[in-house]
Design an enzyme around this catalytic site. Structure first.
Site, mmCIF file in Angstrom:
data_model
loop_
_atom_site.group_PDB
_atom_site.id
_atom_site.type_symbol
_atom_site.label_atom_id
_atom_site.label_comp_id
_atom_site.label_asym_id
_atom_site.label_seq_id
_atom_site.Cartn_x
_atom_site.Cartn_y
_atom_site.Cartn_z
ATOM 1 N N GLN A 250 -12.588 18.793 1.375
ATOM 2 C CA GLN A 250 -12.417 19.217 -0.012
ATOM 3 C C GLN A 250 -11.479 20.420 -0.059
ATOM 4 O OE1 GLN A 250 -15.127 21.125 -3.522
ATOM 5 N NE2 GLN A 250 -15.988 19.362 -2.441
ATOM 6 N N CYS B 290 -14.914 23.542 -9.769
ATOM 7 C CA CYS B 290 -15.575 24.829 -9.511
ATOM 8 C C CYS B 290 -15.179 25.822 -10.603
ATOM 9 C CB CYS B 290 -15.186 25.358 -8.138
ATOM 10 S SG CYS B 290 -15.975 26.948 -7.748
#
Length: 338
Positions: free
Chosen positions: A53, A83
């Site tokens: 990621q 995020c």
């Protein structure tokens, strides 16, 4: 899951399911290009299938980091656009990229051109300005303008060659909210994921957010082709066993075999200079909800801080739980860890 799903965590969780895709914590592309790649990207062969990621917003840097990841054996490259932390926003990556679909599409296109493995995107269903006067209403609602914005984001990803959209079915509040608030306060909207999937029937979606039981995961798989779990799997890894058995058709795991596996791994890591607590901190949720779990956590968390502690502490901490689980079976032989 930054600072959570490191290599030790992933090795441990792999023991509970052979085929579940595991993801690294988010790592910025520039850190991979200029930093210590073994520390950042090193992993055990048993961790596969394994996705890297990435964080970042520069297409060239992301493409370079993706190539490095694939050269080191990663099976998927995932771009984090979900995020919401202030630190991530200041770096112009994460959830704030939901507001720049063209830029994200360029990033995905660059990575697709650089690697042959799947390129996926982790995302939210939208964003909210945390400093706006109407932030509460914007967070709770989802009108046609919100849907058009989400549809445009996904459409541009589709053209760029994104292989899968992993959708956390909440809006991200940018500013004022902590990461914890962003995981809990904005309402879950699985219906939005279902609607957008109907708009793009040829694309692959995975649903994320609030999945804590087998029925919930089954429902998620009726909406999308995949389901992603985060903290629930970390805090209650036995849940992975249930999912692996009921959804993936895997044979049930043997707790004693898992114990031998992680004890041997911890011993090998200690021999390489890794602190025991770096491994054991990921094991504390192993027996959550079972008799003896509190004592297991106490023994492990306190004992791992002792300078003379060895990997056999894991075995010792788990014995009362195993004895309660398998009271009719003879005790297992303690593994030799040198």
């Amino acid at each position: 899951m930054m600072d959570w799903t490191d290599r030790h965590c992933r090795f441990f969780l792999r023991g509970f399911s052979s085929n579940t895709m595991l993801y690294t914590e988010m790592i910025h592309a520039n850190a991979i290009i200029h930093g210590d790649r073994e520390r950042l990207l090193g992993h055990h062969p048993e961790e596969h299938p394994l996705a890297l990621q990435l964080g970042g917003s520069d297409p060239a840097a992301l493409a370079a980091a993706a190539r490095i990841g694939v050269d080191l054996g990663y099976d998927e490259i995932n771009l984090n656009c979900g995020c919401p932390s202030d630190k991530v926003q200041q770096g112009e990556f994460g959830a704030c990229l939901m507001n720049e679909p063209g830029r994200v599409a360029d990033c995905v296109s660059a990575m697709r051109a650089a690697v042959a493995v799947p390129v996926t995107v982790k995302m939210r269903i939208g964003t909210v300005d945390g400093y706006a006067p109407d932030r509460g209403e914007a967070m709770r609602g989802f009108d046609e303008r919100d849907f058009e914005k989400l549809r445009d984001f996904i459409a541009q990803l589709a053209v760029s060659g994104c292989d899968e959209m992993i959708v956390h079915a909440r809006k991200a509040v940018l500013g004022r909210f902590s990461p914890k608030d962003n995981r809990e306060v904005p309402p879950l909207r699985y219906d939005i994921v279902a609607r957008v999937r109907a708009e793009f029937p040829d694309l692959r979606f995975a649903l994320n957010g609030g999945l804590r039981s087998l029925p919930q995961v089954r429902d998620a798989l009726s909406i999308a082709q995949g389901a992603m779990l985060g903290r629930e799997a970390y805090h209650r890894p036995q849940f992975l066993v249930e999912l692996a058995r009921e959804i993936l058709g895997e044979a049930p795991h043997d707790a004693a075999a898992l114990l031998e596996r992680i004890t041997a791994y911890a011993a090998a890591q200690q021999a390489n200079g890794v602190r025991l607590s770096a491994v054991t901190r990921h094991l504390l949720g192993w027996f959550t909800g079972e008799p003896g779990s509190r004592e297991f956590r106490r023994t492990l968390s306190e004992g791992a801080r002792e300078p003379a502690a060895t990997a056999n502490l894991i075995w010792q901490a788990a014995q009362p739980v195993l004895q309660l689980q398998q009271a009719t079976h003879p005790p297992h032989k303690q593994p030799s860890t040198g």
